[in-house]
Scaffold this active site. Sequence first.
Site, PDB file in Angstrom:
ATOM      1  N   HIS A 210       0.798  -1.345   0.115  1.00 53.23           N
ATOM      2  CA  HIS A 210       0.053   0.077  -0.014  1.00 53.23           C
ATOM      3  C   HIS A 210       0.741   1.220  -0.054  1.00 53.23           C
ATOM      4  O   HIS A 210       0.286   2.329  -0.344  1.00 53.23           O
ATOM      5  CB  HIS A 210      -1.008  -0.052   1.141  1.00 53.23           C
ATOM      6  CG  HIS A 210      -1.759   1.242   1.280  1.00 53.23           C
ATOM      7  ND1 HIS A 210      -2.834   1.590   0.459  1.00 53.23           N
ATOM      8  CD2 HIS A 210      -1.766   2.399   2.131  1.00 53.23           C
ATOM      9  CE1 HIS A 210      -3.059   2.715   0.829  1.00 53.23           C
ATOM     10  NE2 HIS A 210      -2.596   3.108   1.858  1.00 53.23           N
ATOM     11  N   CYS A 211       2.131   1.091   0.566  1.00 54.20           N
ATOM     12  CA  CYS A 211       2.725   2.492   0.726  1.00 54.20           C
ATOM     13  C   CYS A 211       3.467   2.910  -0.516  1.00 54.20           C
ATOM     14  O   CYS A 211       3.313   3.970  -0.970  1.00 54.20           O
ATOM     15  CB  CYS A 211       3.840   2.098   1.787  1.00 54.20           C
ATOM     16  SG  CYS A 211       2.943   1.626   3.374  1.00 54.20           S
ATOM     17  N   ILE A 212       4.719   2.247  -1.039  1.00 59.14           N
ATOM     18  CA  ILE A 212       5.417   2.841  -1.870  1.00 59.14           C
ATOM     19  C   ILE A 212       4.742   3.079  -3.342  1.00 59.14           C
ATOM     20  O   ILE A 212       4.632   4.276  -4.040  1.00 59.14           O
ATOM     21  CB  ILE A 212       6.961   1.926  -2.286  1.00 59.14           C
ATOM     22  CG1 ILE A 212       7.307   1.761  -0.945  1.00 59.14           C
ATOM     23  CG2 ILE A 212       7.544   2.447  -3.325  1.00 59.14           C
ATOM     24  CD1 ILE A 212       8.750   0.902  -0.975  1.00 59.14           C
TER      25      ILE A 212
ATOM     26  N   ASP B 188       1.805   6.252  -1.596  1.00 58.14           N
ATOM     27  CA  ASP B 188       2.130   7.503  -1.006  1.00 58.14           C
ATOM     28  C   ASP B 188       2.618   8.440  -1.572  1.00 58.14           C
ATOM     29  O   ASP B 188       2.222   9.767  -1.697  1.00 58.14           O
ATOM     30  CB  ASP B 188       2.931   6.946   0.255  1.00 58.14           C
ATOM     31  CG  ASP B 188       2.357   6.111   1.175  1.00 58.14           C
ATOM     32  OD1 ASP B 188       0.850   5.971   1.171  1.00 58.14           O
ATOM     33  OD2 ASP B 188       3.004   5.586   2.488  1.00 58.14           O
TER      34      ASP B 188
END
Length: 441
Positions: free
Chosen positions: A279-281, A284
């Site tokens: 979900h992050c890289i 975001d």
Amino acid sequence: MGIKIESLELGLSKKIEIRKATIGVVGLGYVGLPLALQIVNKGFQVIGFDKDDEKISKLRSGDSYIADMSNAIIEKAVNEEKFEPTNDFSKLAYVDVIIICVPTPTTADGTPNISYIVDAANAVEQNMSSNTLIILESTTYPGTTEEIVQPILEKSNFVIGQDIFLAYSPERVDPGNLNFSVSNTPKVVGGISAACLEVSKHFYETVINTNVFAVTSPKVAEMEKLLENTFRQINIALVNELSQICHKMDVDVWEVIEAASTKPYGFMPFAPGPGVGGHCIPVDPKYLLWAGQQHGISATLIETADKINVSMPSFVVERLENYLNAQEKEIGDAEILVIGVTYKPDINDFRESPALHVIDKLKDKQCGLNVVDPFIETFTVGNYRFNTVSLTKELVQKADAVVILTNHTPIEYSLIDQYAALIFDTRNTYYLFKSENYYKL
């Protein structure tokens, strides 16, 4: 009024200090569930809220849906009545601290989708009591806490900093990381007011085993989280682009990175791969890109890094096709064995996994596909549902190529090394592979 502020703040802080505060965690995914169980471990009673009835049912039965969280931990917390999973948001009225850990995806065009935050904030506003601390942990664009959450909570007629307290503290969960967990990863927190910052900082100092770093505003805390993952995105893009250059120049990119890593200062190693996932890289930096655009800033470096990482699945398939052609095999007639679907090893999370994009491209090539992943049973690519299979000698022998996309620990790599006709390893899994037809990214 000054006496009221002091009594409210100290009253809540005292309840936290003596473990009499009840904690509510909204969103029981990869962030919220480990946090909830960590807070239970620190002696608090926790009510976990989620709209997903299946998750609630599993948790009530002591079943974990997160690979690195055991059933035993959940079952113990539930049976001892320290953890109550529920989809009844009216119970927010009975908690003293509310932590919002809901998803924050982007739309197809990269615009932030904060609908989950809005829904959670509305549920909190409709049910919360006075003298409650609300903390947003979901990754989001700078300004969300003050511009979106604060106005929603203020509809209750409670005064923030006096009747209720609001802060932002970005989650720092790394699934599968055996060295750093919720308990020992430092926290950053920014409050709407000095009172909000003080009580939220005190809360985190009580429930984790490491430092809490206070910043001057929620906006600073929101921005620093985006910096963390954008830093990773850009550096991964750098080594991914380097891997493409090294391939053309017949240079081993992994040896280059290993050599550069001998420098004791000014260098931090990152590994190339088939893309970025989780979900992050992949997500975001898009929040940061969008935030810049709202202020007239074109973040070209972030945009370019995203394009490089997105291009890697195509690069992987192109390389595989070339290796097969060298063995006089057309990829459309080939049987391909894929190892790993999740975005990182030894977890069951395949959100945004680059493996999905590689598999999708291989499917478009009309080749035969078998997928091995010991951490998941089924997954979907487009409209096609895949069932994973167990690794066997016969499966390896049948394949024209084995492609390692996720380097899970339980995989029997010696079996692949012994019987594979061709190995394409995008993760530098085992540099001791002896096969003559072993290729690294």
